[in-house]
Design a protein around this motif. Structure first.
Motif, short mmCIF file in Angstrom:
data_model
loop_
_atom_site.label_atom_id
_atom_site.label_comp_id
_atom_site.label_asym_id
_atom_site.label_seq_id
_atom_site.Cartn_x
_atom_site.Cartn_y
_atom_site.Cartn_z
N ASP A 22 0.89 -1.16 -0.01
CA ASP A 22 -0.01 0.05 -0.06
C ASP A 22 0.93 1.19 0.04
OD1 ASP A 22 -2.28 -1.61 0.09
OD2 ASP A 22 -2.64 -1.42 2.10
N ALA A 23 1.83 1.27 0.81
CA ALA A 23 2.89 2.37 0.98
C ALA A 23 3.57 2.56 -0.35
CB ALA A 23 3.85 2.24 1.99
N ALA A 24 4.04 1.50 -0.99
CA ALA A 24 4.76 1.76 -2.41
C ALA A 24 3.99 2.11 -3.25
CB ALA A 24 5.48 0.15 -2.54
N GLN A 25 2.68 1.51 -3.32
CA GLN A 25 1.82 1.76 -4.34
C GLN A 25 1.52 3.49 -4.45
OE1 GLN A 25 -2.42 0.44 -4.40
NE2 GLN A 25 -1.56 -1.04 -5.75
N HIS A 26 1.36 3.81 -3.19
CA HIS A 26 1.14 5.46 -3.08
C HIS A 26 2.45 6.32 -3.53
CE1 HIS A 26 -1.02 9.01 -1.70
NE2 HIS A 26 0.34 9.28 -0.86
N ARG A 27 3.40 5.80 -3.00
CA ARG A 27 4.78 6.65 -3.30
C ARG A 27 5.17 6.35 -4.80
NH1 ARG A 27 8.00 10.19 -0.10
NH2 ARG A 27 7.24 9.82 1.95
N PHE A 28 5.10 5.10 -5.33
CA PHE A 28 5.27 5.08 -6.81
C PHE A 28 4.53 5.81 -7.60
CE2 PHE A 28 7.43 0.87 -5.87
CZ PHE A 28 8.59 1.34 -5.86
N ALA A 29 3.19 6.04 -7.28
CA ALA A 29 2.19 6.44 -8.06
C ALA A 29 2.34 8.22 -7.91
CB ALA A 29 0.65 6.32 -7.61
N ARG A 30 2.67 8.49 -6.74
CA ARG A 30 2.66 9.98 -6.44
C ARG A 30 4.15 10.59 -6.94
NH1 ARG A 30 2.15 11.60 -0.40
NH2 ARG A 30 4.44 10.99 -0.68
N ASN A 31 5.34 9.81 -6.62
CA ASN A 31 6.46 10.58 -7.00
C ASN A 31 7.24 9.79 -8.02
OD1 ASN A 31 6.00 11.99 -4.64
ND2 ASN A 31 7.17 10.62 -3.28
N GLY A 32 6.75 8.66 -8.67
CA GLY A 32 7.42 8.14 -9.81
C GLY A 32 8.61 7.13 -9.20
N TYR A 33 9.14 6.25 -9.65
CA TYR A 33 9.95 5.02 -9.58
C TYR A 33 11.25 5.55 -8.95
CZ TYR A 33 12.55 0.71 -9.81
OH TYR A 33 13.56 -0.36 -9.28
N THR A 34 11.85 6.51 -9.74
CA THR A 34 13.47 6.96 -9.56
C THR A 34 13.29 7.89 -8.14
OG1 THR A 34 13.48 7.07 -11.80
CG2 THR A 34 15.31 8.10 -10.20
N ALA A 35 12.27 8.62 -7.90
CA ALA A 35 12.22 9.60 -6.78
C ALA A 35 12.11 8.59 -5.43
CB ALA A 35 11.48 10.74 -7.18
N THR A 36 11.45 7.56 -5.62
CA THR A 36 11.00 6.98 -4.48
C THR A 36 12.11 6.08 -4.12
OG1 THR A 36 8.79 6.81 -5.12
CG2 THR A 36 9.36 5.40 -3.59
N THR A 37 12.57 6.13 -2.83
CA THR A 37 13.26 5.15 -2.16
C THR A 37 12.74 4.11 -1.03
OG1 THR A 37 13.66 6.61 -0.06
CG2 THR A 37 14.96 7.31 -1.81
N VAL A 38 13.49 3.17 -1.02
CA VAL A 38 12.85 1.87 -0.01
C VAL A 38 12.66 2.39 1.32
CG1 VAL A 38 13.84 -0.10 -1.53
CG2 VAL A 38 15.30 0.92 -0.05
N ARG A 39 13.41 3.25 1.61
CA ARG A 39 13.19 4.01 3.00
C ARG A 39 12.04 4.88 3.31
NH1 ARG A 39 15.96 3.85 7.43
NH2 ARG A 39 17.62 2.90 6.41
N ASP A 40 11.64 5.39 2.13
CA ASP A 40 10.64 6.16 1.92
C ASP A 40 9.31 5.34 2.36
OD1 ASP A 40 11.52 8.67 1.46
OD2 ASP A 40 11.35 8.48 -0.64
N ILE A 41 9.29 4.25 1.54
CA ILE A 41 8.32 3.26 1.67
C ILE A 41 8.14 2.74 3.11
CG2 ILE A 41 7.43 1.10 0.84
CD1 ILE A 41 8.84 2.23 -2.07
N ALA A 42 9.32 2.29 3.33
CA ALA A 42 9.37 1.46 4.96
C ALA A 42 8.81 2.70 5.88
CB ALA A 42 10.72 1.09 5.30
N ASP A 43 9.52 3.92 5.94
CA ASP A 43 8.73 5.07 6.81
C ASP A 43 7.39 5.03 6.70
OD1 ASP A 43 11.52 5.23 7.85
OD2 ASP A 43 11.69 7.00 6.87
#
Length: 199
Positions: A22-43
């Motif tokens: 759920d967190a990754a889906q939201h981050r990838f959709a909003r920020n794109g793949y490159t700008a998203t880090t695994v730490r962003d998703i985990a946080d």
């Protein structure tokens, strides 16, 4: 006396995996793949970053899992045996159903390039497969001389449906934003009928 090892910090594997998706889906959709880090998703998920490697191997693996979730969503929208008359009903149900909060994020994932060749190939294959399902509902068969035109019309239908979902999610454009399933059904029947129904 034994003490329980379970507590608020401990989660079951399926629950943790769902939180990460759920967190990754939201981050990838909003920020794109490159700008998203695994730490962003985990946080965002409230879990240890190492769990991404445990459940998904890598950032690429997590992105691929998100894409497959989008495949499942689209697969429920138009199944292989759906008829053309059913298409507007199923699209309207997805656009205005109980799980619409996640639907725009799943669509955005399918529109964003990841920079990872394998993930992008999956993404394009999903969109192509869904377009061909729509074309099949309109009567496309093997060897059809009108194949290219029917697939193009199906892709225009798909693009219009994506646009409706994204506008509903990102604007307060009325009456579109608050339109219910029955409100959307008539316009969608006109759209699908006009684009996909053969004379």
């Amino acid at each position: 006396m034994t003490t329980s090892t379970s507590g608020p910090r401990r989660r079951d594997a399926a629950g943790t995996r769902r939180l990460l998706l759920d967190a990754a889906q939201h981050r990838f959709a909003r920020n794109g793949y490159t700008a998203t880090t695994v730490r962003d998703i985990a946080d965002d998920a409230g879990v240890n970053v190492a769990l991404i490697s445990r459940y998904f191997t890598s950032k690429e693996g997590l992105f691929e899992a998100c894409l497959l979730g989008a495949v499942d969503e689209l697969g429920r929208t138009v199944t292989e045996d759906v008829t053309l008359d059913q298409v507007p009903h199923t699209i309207a149900a997805q656009l205005a159903g109980p799980h619409t909060g996640q639907f725009p994020n799943r669509l955005l994932l399918l529109l964003r390039s990841s920079g990872d060749e394998r993930a992008d190939r999956i993404r394009l294959d999903i969109l192509q497969s869904f377009s061909e399902r729509l074309a099949a509902a309109a009567g496309l068969r093997a060897g059809d001389p009108d194949r290219e035109e029917l697939v193009l019309r199906a892709q225009v239908t798909l693009a219009a449906s994506f646009g409706i979902a994204l506008l509903r999610a990102s604007t307060a454009l009325e009456p579109l934003s608050s339109a219910g399933r029955d409100d959307l059904l008539g316009p969608l029947q006109d759209l699908v009928g006009g684009l996909l129904r053969r004379p």
